[in-house]
Motif scaffolding. Structure first.
Motif, mmCIF file in Angstrom:
data_model
loop_
_atom_site.group_PDB
_atom_site.id
_atom_site.type_symbol
_atom_site.label_atom_id
_atom_site.label_comp_id
_atom_site.label_asym_id
_atom_site.label_seq_id
_atom_site.Cartn_x
_atom_site.Cartn_y
_atom_site.Cartn_z
ATOM 1 N N PRO A 4 47.240 51.671 37.637
ATOM 2 C CA PRO A 4 45.780 50.532 38.562
ATOM 3 C C PRO A 4 45.283 51.105 38.551
ATOM 4 C CG PRO A 4 47.973 49.722 39.491
ATOM 5 C CD PRO A 4 48.835 51.190 38.390
ATOM 6 N N THR A 5 45.121 52.279 39.374
ATOM 7 C CA THR A 5 44.315 53.176 40.018
ATOM 8 C C THR A 5 43.246 53.761 39.359
ATOM 9 O OG1 THR A 5 45.965 53.172 41.789
ATOM 10 C CG2 THR A 5 43.919 54.915 42.252
ATOM 11 N N CYS A 56 42.858 44.617 34.566
ATOM 12 C CA CYS A 56 43.236 45.423 35.377
ATOM 13 C C CYS A 56 43.325 44.939 36.888
ATOM 14 C CB CYS A 56 42.195 47.091 36.405
ATOM 15 S SG CYS A 56 42.111 47.530 34.492
ATOM 16 N N ALA A 110 47.302 45.571 38.642
ATOM 17 C CA ALA A 110 47.364 46.049 39.883
ATOM 18 C C ALA A 110 48.246 45.331 41.020
ATOM 19 C CB ALA A 110 46.361 46.502 40.809
#
Length: 71
Positions: free
Chosen positions: A18-19, A48, A52
């Motif tokens: 997710p980064t 996203c 996350a």
């Protein structure tokens, strides 16, 4: 004296996708396909964000300190 088990650092690898995914602009810099009238760019970003949130919660629950009396 017993030694406390330390949570595995491998759980933190779940935070990489997710980064990195929102940083790959060429991957989602397009309009098609649309989902419920939203261009791909927008629903990819929303996906996203949701991913996350879920992965951060999983990592937190898996690595938190479980000592009695600790909050």
């Amino acid at each position: 004296m017993t030694r406390r088990a330390r949570p595995s650092r491998a759980w933190h690898l779940l935070l990489v996708p997710p980064t990195v995914a929102p940083l790959l602009t060429p991957l989602y810099n397009r309009i098609e396909p649309t989902l419920w009238g939203l261009p791909f760019f927008y629903w990819y970003q929303l996906m996203c964000a949701v991913l996350a949130i879920v992965l951060i919660m999983i990592v937190h629950l898996a690595t938190r300190d479980r000592r009695p009396g600790w909050r």
